[in-house]
Design an enzyme around this catalytic site. Structure first.
Site, short mmCIF file in Angstrom:
data_model
loop_
_atom_site.label_atom_id
_atom_site.label_comp_id
_atom_site.label_asym_id
_atom_site.label_seq_id
_atom_site.Cartn_x
_atom_site.Cartn_y
_atom_site.Cartn_z
N GLY A 254 -38.83 -23.55 8.44
CA GLY A 254 -39.30 -24.76 9.12
C GLY A 254 -40.33 -25.55 8.32
O GLY A 254 -40.65 -26.69 8.67
N ILE B 267 -40.90 -29.71 2.68
CA ILE B 267 -41.26 -30.02 1.30
C ILE B 267 -41.07 -31.52 1.08
O ILE B 267 -40.00 -32.06 1.40
CB ILE B 267 -40.43 -29.19 0.28
CG1 ILE B 267 -40.70 -29.66 -1.15
CG2 ILE B 267 -38.95 -29.18 0.56
CD1 ILE B 267 -40.11 -28.75 -2.24
N ALA C 251 -39.83 -34.68 -0.42
CA ALA C 251 -38.61 -34.77 -1.23
C ALA C 251 -38.80 -35.52 -2.54
O ALA C 251 -37.93 -35.47 -3.41
CB ALA C 251 -37.49 -35.41 -0.40
N ASP D 263 -44.77 -30.96 -9.40
CA ASP D 263 -43.92 -29.91 -9.96
C ASP D 263 -44.41 -29.56 -11.36
O ASP D 263 -44.55 -30.44 -12.21
CB ASP D 263 -42.47 -30.40 -10.05
CG ASP D 263 -41.57 -29.31 -10.63
OD1 ASP D 263 -41.08 -28.49 -9.83
OD2 ASP D 263 -41.39 -29.25 -11.86
N TYR E 2 -44.99 -25.60 -19.55
CA TYR E 2 -45.32 -27.00 -19.85
C TYR E 2 -46.68 -27.09 -20.55
O TYR E 2 -47.03 -28.15 -21.10
CB TYR E 2 -45.31 -27.88 -18.59
CG TYR E 2 -43.98 -27.89 -17.83
CD1 TYR E 2 -42.80 -27.46 -18.44
CD2 TYR E 2 -43.91 -28.34 -16.52
CE1 TYR E 2 -41.61 -27.46 -17.75
CE2 TYR E 2 -42.71 -28.34 -15.82
CZ TYR E 2 -41.56 -27.89 -16.43
OH TYR E 2 -40.37 -27.89 -15.74
N LYS F 28 -43.47 -22.23 -12.21
CA LYS F 28 -42.28 -21.45 -12.60
C LYS F 28 -42.65 -20.31 -13.54
O LYS F 28 -43.51 -20.47 -14.41
CB LYS F 28 -41.25 -22.36 -13.28
CG LYS F 28 -40.95 -23.62 -12.48
CD LYS F 28 -39.88 -24.51 -13.08
CE LYS F 28 -39.85 -25.85 -12.35
NZ LYS F 28 -40.76 -26.84 -12.90
N HIS G 1 -37.71 -19.54 -13.86
CA HIS G 1 -37.41 -20.79 -14.57
C HIS G 1 -35.97 -20.86 -15.11
O HIS G 1 -35.33 -21.91 -15.07
CB HIS G 1 -38.42 -20.96 -15.72
CG HIS G 1 -38.67 -22.38 -16.09
ND1 HIS G 1 -39.90 -22.84 -16.53
CD2 HIS G 1 -37.87 -23.46 -16.12
CE1 HIS G 1 -39.83 -24.13 -16.78
NE2 HIS G 1 -38.60 -24.53 -16.56
#
Ligand code: A2P
Length: 317
Positions: free
Chosen positions: A10, A13, A15, A44, A49, A78, A111
């Site tokens: 429920g 997130i 979008a 994100d 990175y 990730k 990842h």
């Protein structure tokens, strides 16, 4: 306000999120602050990175200034491929949380469905890869479940997984993957994978929605198609008095995927968020559906170098 998608428990997130792959540490701090001030509620990132400290600084500054509260924000990270061994997963997540200066991430993803030797960050040859027998995806997943149990990640999922690799996890999972983040845009629409994910109640995040033209030259193919210069996308943009990037993002939202365009430019960060206000027509969606050519801007060749136990088919299967 951008739409949301609903997870199996429920939770919602947002979008439309800000992508941070390729955002240099020196630029990402301002980009994340600008994005949050503009109204983005989803950031994100990933340890590979190399910019999670700056992302975390920006997030914490926005929380301290009262622009946003932690629970209004969705933060994804990730697990890198060199931490797939069961005992390495939670330490890797704890390192990410320490870099971000956060107590938890909203979503933690495996990842790639490939493993690297623990001391290798990026493979220069196939020997740097760790065969899946030495770090089975099911064992990596058990540690991801443990991360959720411990509250370090509110939700867990995968990235770059095809149906077969997803099935491997689904068959033994105590907690099912809640997200699959994969490349997707009009040239790589991923209809079959999307249908598979829907069937298994797995949400889908589209990465490289604008064609990632800022990725390293070595990742680029000769004469690759440009999404932002595509004629069909341009004519639809004119019809809506919008930009090509906005049409690409609106398309992703329209098909119920989550989308994470990257930008470090204040004007484009704001422009991209406004895509949520565009309603594409059925005719627009039909025109765009004809652009699917299966072209990947991010291919898996780096994992399938000479001597690697993986083929590119193994990665995408
Ligand atoms: P910049 O960061 O300078 O804005 P992707 O999300 O597919 O990885 O694409 C990211 C690339 O697209 C970056 O080069 C980014 O540049 C560029 N970009 C982001 N937003 C827009 C936009 N609205 N119009 C044109 N290019 C954009």
């Amino acid at each position: 306000m951008a739409p949301t998608q609903t997870l199996s428990n429920g939770d919602q997130i947002p979008a439309l999120g800000l992508g941070t792959w390729k955002s240099e540490p020196g630029e990402v701090y301002e980009a994340v602050k600008t994005a949050i001030k503009e109204g983005y509620r989803h950031i994100d990132g990933a340890s590979i990175y190399g910019n999670e400290s700056e992302v975390g600084d920006a997030i914490n500054e926005m929380i301290d200034e009262g622009v946003v509260s932690r629970d209004e924000l969705w933060v994804t990270s990730k697990l890198w491929n060199n931490a797939h061994k069961k005992e390495d997963v939670i330490p890797a997540l704890k390192k990410t949380l320490s870099d971000l200066s956060l107590d938890y991430v909203d979503l933690y993803l495996v990842h790639w469905p490939v493993a690297l030797q623990p001391d290798i960050v990026f493979p220069k040859n196939g020997d740097a890869m760790l065969p899946l027998q030495k770090a089975p995806l099911t064992e990596t997943w058990e540690a991801m479940e443990e991360a959720k149990d411990q509250g370090l990640a509110k939700h867990i999922g995968v990235s770059n997984f095809g149906p077969e690799n997803l099935t491997t996890i689904l068959e033994s999972a105590r907690i099912k993957p809640e997200m699959n983040q994969c490349e997707s845009h009009p040239h790589l629409q991923q209809e079959e994978l999307l249908a598979f994910c829907k069937k298994h109640d797995i949400l889908f995040t589209a990465y490289s929605p604008l064609g990632s033209k800022d990725r390293p030259e070595m990742m680029k193919a000769e004469n690759e198609p440009s999404l932002l210069e595509n004629e069909t996308i341009h004519s639809i943009a004119d019809e809506h008095d919008a930009t090509p990037a906005q049409i690409l993002i609106a398309w992703a939202l329209n098909r119920d995927t989550i989308v994470i365009p990257k930008s470090v430019n204040a004007g484009r960060i704001a422009e991209n968020l406004k895509s949520a206000e565009i309603t594409l027509t059925d005719k627009n969606m039909e025109q765009i559906s004809e652009l699917d050519s299966g072209f990947r801007y991010v291919n898996a060749e780096v994992w399938a170098q000479n001597g690697s136990p993986y083929t590119t088919e193994d990665v995408w299967k």
